[in-house]
Structures are given as C-alpha cells and as structure tokens.
Design a protein around this motif. Structure first.
Motif, PDB file in Angstrom:
ATOM      1  N   LYS A 240       0.829  -1.211   0.000  1.00 42.86           N
ATOM      2  CA  LYS A 240       0.000   0.000   0.000  1.00 42.86           C
ATOM      3  C   LYS A 240       0.859   1.255   0.000  1.00 42.86           C
ATOM      4  O   LYS A 240       0.450   2.289  -0.525  1.00 42.86           O
ATOM      5  CB  LYS A 240      -0.935   0.005   1.215  1.00 42.86           C
ATOM      6  CG  LYS A 240      -2.097  -0.935   1.074  1.00 42.86           C
ATOM      7  CD  LYS A 240      -3.025  -0.835   2.261  1.00 42.86           C
ATOM      8  CE  LYS A 240      -4.213  -1.763   2.056  1.00 42.86           C
ATOM      9  NZ  LYS A 240      -5.149  -1.702   3.184  1.00 42.86           N
ATOM     10  N   ARG A 241       2.049   1.172   0.603  1.00 40.19           N
ATOM     11  CA  ARG A 241       2.969   2.312   0.623  1.00 40.19           C
ATOM     12  C   ARG A 241       3.784   2.416  -0.668  1.00 40.19           C
ATOM     13  O   ARG A 241       4.539   3.364  -0.843  1.00 40.19           O
ATOM     14  CB  ARG A 241       3.938   2.185   1.801  1.00 40.19           C
ATOM     15  CG  ARG A 241       3.292   2.426   3.139  1.00 40.19           C
ATOM     16  CD  ARG A 241       4.242   2.203   4.306  1.00 40.19           C
ATOM     17  NE  ARG A 241       5.456   2.987   4.214  1.00 40.19           N
ATOM     18  CZ  ARG A 241       6.552   2.749   4.916  1.00 40.19           C
ATOM     19  NH1 ARG A 241       6.592   1.736   5.767  1.00 40.19           N
ATOM     20  NH2 ARG A 241       7.622   3.521   4.788  1.00 40.19           N
ATOM     21  N   GLY A 242       3.645   1.434  -1.552  1.00 39.99           N
ATOM     22  CA  GLY A 242       4.389   1.460  -2.815  1.00 39.99           C
ATOM     23  C   GLY A 242       5.860   1.096  -2.670  1.00 39.99           C
ATOM     24  O   GLY A 242       6.670   1.432  -3.539  1.00 39.99           O
ATOM     25  N   LEU A 243       6.221   0.399  -1.584  1.00 40.73           N
ATOM     26  CA  LEU A 243       7.609   0.020  -1.377  1.00 40.73           C
ATOM     27  C   LEU A 243       7.996  -1.163  -2.260  1.00 40.73           C
ATOM     28  O   LEU A 243       7.184  -2.064  -2.485  1.00 40.73           O
ATOM     29  CB  LEU A 243       7.844  -0.371   0.091  1.00 40.73           C
ATOM     30  CG  LEU A 243       7.591   0.702   1.138  1.00 40.73           C
ATOM     31  CD1 LEU A 243       7.822   0.129   2.536  1.00 40.73           C
ATOM     32  CD2 LEU A 243       8.478   1.913   0.898  1.00 40.73           C
ATOM     33  N   THR A 244       9.209  -1.136  -2.748  1.00 45.16           N
ATOM     34  CA  THR A 244       9.765  -2.282  -3.462  1.00 45.16           C
ATOM     35  C   THR A 244      11.126  -2.594  -2.858  1.00 45.16           C
ATOM     36  O   THR A 244      11.782  -1.716  -2.287  1.00 45.16           O
ATOM     37  CB  THR A 244       9.922  -2.027  -4.975  1.00 45.16           C
ATOM     38  OG1 THR A 244      10.799  -0.914  -5.170  1.00 45.16           O
ATOM     39  CG2 THR A 244       8.576  -1.767  -5.636  1.00 45.16           C
ATOM     40  N   PHE A 245      11.543  -3.846  -3.004  1.00 42.77           N
ATOM     41  CA  PHE A 245      12.773  -4.308  -2.373  1.00 42.77           C
ATOM     42  C   PHE A 245      13.645  -5.050  -3.380  1.00 42.77           C
ATOM     43  O   PHE A 245      13.148  -5.811  -4.200  1.00 42.77           O
ATOM     44  CB  PHE A 245      12.449  -5.217  -1.190  1.00 42.77           C
ATOM     45  CG  PHE A 245      11.614  -4.532  -0.152  1.00 42.77           C
ATOM     46  CD1 PHE A 245      12.209  -3.727   0.813  1.00 42.77           C
ATOM     47  CD2 PHE A 245      10.236  -4.660  -0.148  1.00 42.77           C
ATOM     48  CE1 PHE A 245      11.442  -3.063   1.765  1.00 42.77           C
ATOM     49  CE2 PHE A 245       9.456  -4.007   0.800  1.00 42.77           C
ATOM     50  CZ  PHE A 245      10.069  -3.208   1.755  1.00 42.77           C
ATOM     51  N   ASP A 246      14.941  -4.832  -3.252  1.00 37.34           N
ATOM     52  CA  ASP A 246      15.921  -5.505  -4.105  1.00 37.34           C
ATOM     53  C   ASP A 246      16.344  -6.843  -3.513  1.00 37.34           C
ATOM     54  O   ASP A 246      16.706  -7.766  -4.244  1.00 37.34           O
ATOM     55  CB  ASP A 246      17.153  -4.612  -4.275  1.00 37.34           C
ATOM     56  CG  ASP A 246      16.775  -3.268  -4.866  1.00 37.34           C
ATOM     57  OD1 ASP A 246      16.524  -3.222  -6.081  1.00 37.34           O
ATOM     58  OD2 ASP A 246      16.709  -2.277  -4.109  1.00 37.34           O
ATOM     59  N   TYR A 247      16.324  -6.933  -2.179  1.00 36.98           N
ATOM     60  CA  TYR A 247      16.754  -8.143  -1.465  1.00 36.98           C
ATOM     61  C   TYR A 247      15.728  -8.451  -0.388  1.00 36.98           C
ATOM     62  O   TYR A 247      15.441  -7.607   0.463  1.00 36.98           O
ATOM     63  CB  TYR A 247      18.136  -7.931  -0.815  1.00 36.98           C
ATOM     64  CG  TYR A 247      19.146  -7.454  -1.814  1.00 36.98           C
ATOM     65  CD1 TYR A 247      19.763  -8.341  -2.694  1.00 36.98           C
ATOM     66  CD2 TYR A 247      19.452  -6.099  -1.912  1.00 36.98           C
ATOM     67  CE1 TYR A 247      20.668  -7.885  -3.643  1.00 36.98           C
ATOM     68  CE2 TYR A 247      20.357  -5.639  -2.861  1.00 36.98           C
ATOM     69  CZ  TYR A 247      20.962  -6.541  -3.721  1.00 36.98           C
ATOM     70  OH  TYR A 247      21.840  -6.084  -4.657  1.00 36.98           O
ATOM     71  N   ILE A 248      15.198  -9.675  -0.442  1.00 34.17           N
ATOM     72  CA  ILE A 248      14.188 -10.076   0.533  1.00 34.17           C
ATOM     73  C   ILE A 248      14.666 -11.366   1.197  1.00 34.17           C
ATOM     74  O   ILE A 248      15.020 -12.327   0.511  1.00 34.17           O
ATOM     75  CB  ILE A 248      12.820 -10.277  -0.138  1.00 34.17           C
ATOM     76  CG1 ILE A 248      12.376  -8.953  -0.769  1.00 34.17           C
ATOM     77  CG2 ILE A 248      11.793 -10.787   0.867  1.00 34.17           C
ATOM     78  CD1 ILE A 248      11.187  -9.042  -1.672  1.00 34.17           C
ATOM     79  N   PHE A 249      14.674 -11.348   2.518  1.00 34.99           N
ATOM     80  CA  PHE A 249      15.108 -12.499   3.297  1.00 34.99           C
ATOM     81  C   PHE A 249      13.898 -13.117   3.975  1.00 34.99           C
ATOM     82  O   PHE A 249      13.220 -12.455   4.767  1.00 34.99           O
ATOM     83  CB  PHE A 249      16.149 -12.071   4.344  1.00 34.99           C
ATOM     84  CG  PHE A 249      17.344 -11.409   3.725  1.00 34.99           C
ATOM     85  CD1 PHE A 249      18.346 -12.173   3.136  1.00 34.99           C
ATOM     86  CD2 PHE A 249      17.455 -10.032   3.697  1.00 34.99           C
ATOM     87  CE1 PHE A 249      19.442 -11.560   2.542  1.00 34.99           C
ATOM     88  CE2 PHE A 249      18.546  -9.407   3.107  1.00 34.99           C
ATOM     89  CZ  PHE A 249      19.555 -10.187   2.518  1.00 34.99           C
ATOM     90  N   LEU A 250      13.625 -14.384   3.642  1.00 38.16           N
ATOM     91  CA  LEU A 250      12.518 -15.136   4.230  1.00 38.16           C
ATOM     92  C   LEU A 250      13.110 -16.238   5.095  1.00 38.16           C
ATOM     93  O   LEU A 250      13.702 -17.180   4.584  1.00 38.16           O
ATOM     94  CB  LEU A 250      11.638 -15.761   3.138  1.00 38.16           C
ATOM     95  CG  LEU A 250      10.982 -14.816   2.136  1.00 38.16           C
ATOM     96  CD1 LEU A 250      10.208 -15.609   1.092  1.00 38.16           C
ATOM     97  CD2 LEU A 250      10.066 -13.837   2.848  1.00 38.16           C
ATOM     98  N   ASP A 251      12.978 -16.103   6.399  1.00 45.13           N
ATOM     99  CA  ASP A 251      13.519 -17.091   7.330  1.00 45.13           C
ATOM    100  C   ASP A 251      12.486 -17.396   8.405  1.00 45.13           C
ATOM    101  O   ASP A 251      12.707 -17.165   9.588  1.00 45.13           O
ATOM    102  CB  ASP A 251      14.826 -16.551   7.936  1.00 45.13           C
ATOM    103  CG  ASP A 251      15.554 -17.581   8.776  1.00 45.13           C
ATOM    104  OD1 ASP A 251      15.171 -18.776   8.746  1.00 45.13           O
ATOM    105  OD2 ASP A 251      16.501 -17.195   9.477  1.00 45.13           O
ATOM    106  N   PRO A 252      11.323 -17.947   7.976  1.00 46.20           N
ATOM    107  CA  PRO A 252      10.265 -18.234   8.951  1.00 46.20           C
ATOM    108  C   PRO A 252      10.591 -19.484   9.770  1.00 46.20           C
ATOM    109  O   PRO A 252      11.537 -20.215   9.441  1.00 46.20           O
ATOM    110  CB  PRO A 252       9.048 -18.485   8.061  1.00 46.20           C
ATOM    111  CG  PRO A 252       9.621 -19.035   6.808  1.00 46.20           C
ATOM    112  CD  PRO A 252      10.937 -18.315   6.624  1.00 46.20           C
TER     113      PRO A 252
END
Length: 182
Positions: A109-121
C-alpha cells in the motif's frame, strides 16, 4: 553472533533471549551473502521473520542502503532495536511488529519495493510459495530482485513462483537449506 563483513565487520549482535527464534549461523550467513553479493551498491532490503535482524544488518553492513525488519515477537523486536542502536543504523531502518502477511500488504500500500528479501520463517510452518506469491501480489519486488529463503533442508521448495525462478539451493549440515530466487 556477529556481523561477518562490510562496514560493521566483527561487531557483535545481540540474540533474541528466547528459544522461539533460530539465529542464522555465521557459516550460513557468509554463504548466503557470497551467493547474492557479496557486497552491494545501494538497494533496499526486507527482512521478514527477522528475529535479531542479523540478515538485514549484514546486508546494511555490505552496502544495502536501507532495510525494513518485520517480526511478530516482542522480544525479537526489542532485540532488533538494540542491534540497530548499537550500530547506529536508525536512519537506515524501519522496524515493524506484525505478522509477515500484514507487513507485506502494508508495504504494498505504501508502494515500497525491495531488491533483497530475506525469508527465514519457523521451519515447516509457512509455505514459501505462498510467501513469494504475496510478495508478487503486493508489488514488493524491484526489477531484478533477489529472494533468499532459509528452510529445513528436507523441505520441498518450488522451482518457480510466478516470475521468480530458483537459481540454486544449498544445504548446510543436516537440517539447513538456503534457496535463492531471482
């Protein structure tokens, strides 16, 4: 636990004082960043299920411009804030105490985009396919984004989710796997 390389190399990080989190080992962290970097010239990172914030802080140390940290545990959020204060990174970070799905929706909703996403659930408690579908659905992936998934080595990880394709999967010890998507 410490920062492996970059501006904060060798600096210690506090761990979350609970058994509900599983910090990424230095060996795995080093391998992850050699697989996606090892150093960066800017960019924005998202550390979902952040725990102590070790992955996002490592990215910042190696040149990522800013990072958003998300965890739903109070003790984890407190530890992330302590580590950010320790390294004087407040102006380059945002920290949210919420679940991953809400965080992704809010970031979209804030229009943020990311180059690197870390998923460690927590291992075997979340579908990586569903998490990556949500990243795509909420428009959080910058062009050429990299998604790093830390998972149980026995877990089935998809070859592709939407336009994200798995580049490689490596195992560390008998139970840790890391898959990188682009």
């Amino acid at each position: 636990m410490r920062v492996i390389a970059g501006d904060f190399k060798g600096r210690p990080l506090k761990s979350v004082p609970t058994h509900q989190t599983r910090p990424t080992t230095d060996k795995v962290k080093e391998a992850v960043f050699h697989g996606i970097g090892p150093f960066f010239e800017g960019g924005r990172a998202l550390d979902l299920f952040a725990g102590s914030g070790g992955l996002g802080i490592e990215a910042l140390s190696r040149g990522v411009e800013s990072c958003v940290f998300v965890d739903q545990q109070h003790k984890a959020i407190s530890t992330i804030h302590e580590n950010i204060e320790l390294l004087k990174l407040k102006d380059r970070t945002e920290v949210f105490r919420t679940d991953a799905k809400r965080a992704m929706k809010a970031a979209g909703k804030r229009g943020l985009t990311f180059d690197y996403i870390f998923l460690d659930p927590p291992y075997k408690k979340f579908s990586y396919a569903e998490l990556m579908e949500a990243l795509i659905e909420h428009g959080l992936l910058a062009d050429g984004a990299t998604v790093v998934c830390e998972h149980d080595a026995s877990e089935e990880i998809p070859e592709a989710v939407g336009h994200l394709e798995r580049q490689k999967t490596d195992s560390y010890g008998s139970n840790i796997g890391v898959s990188i998507f682009k």
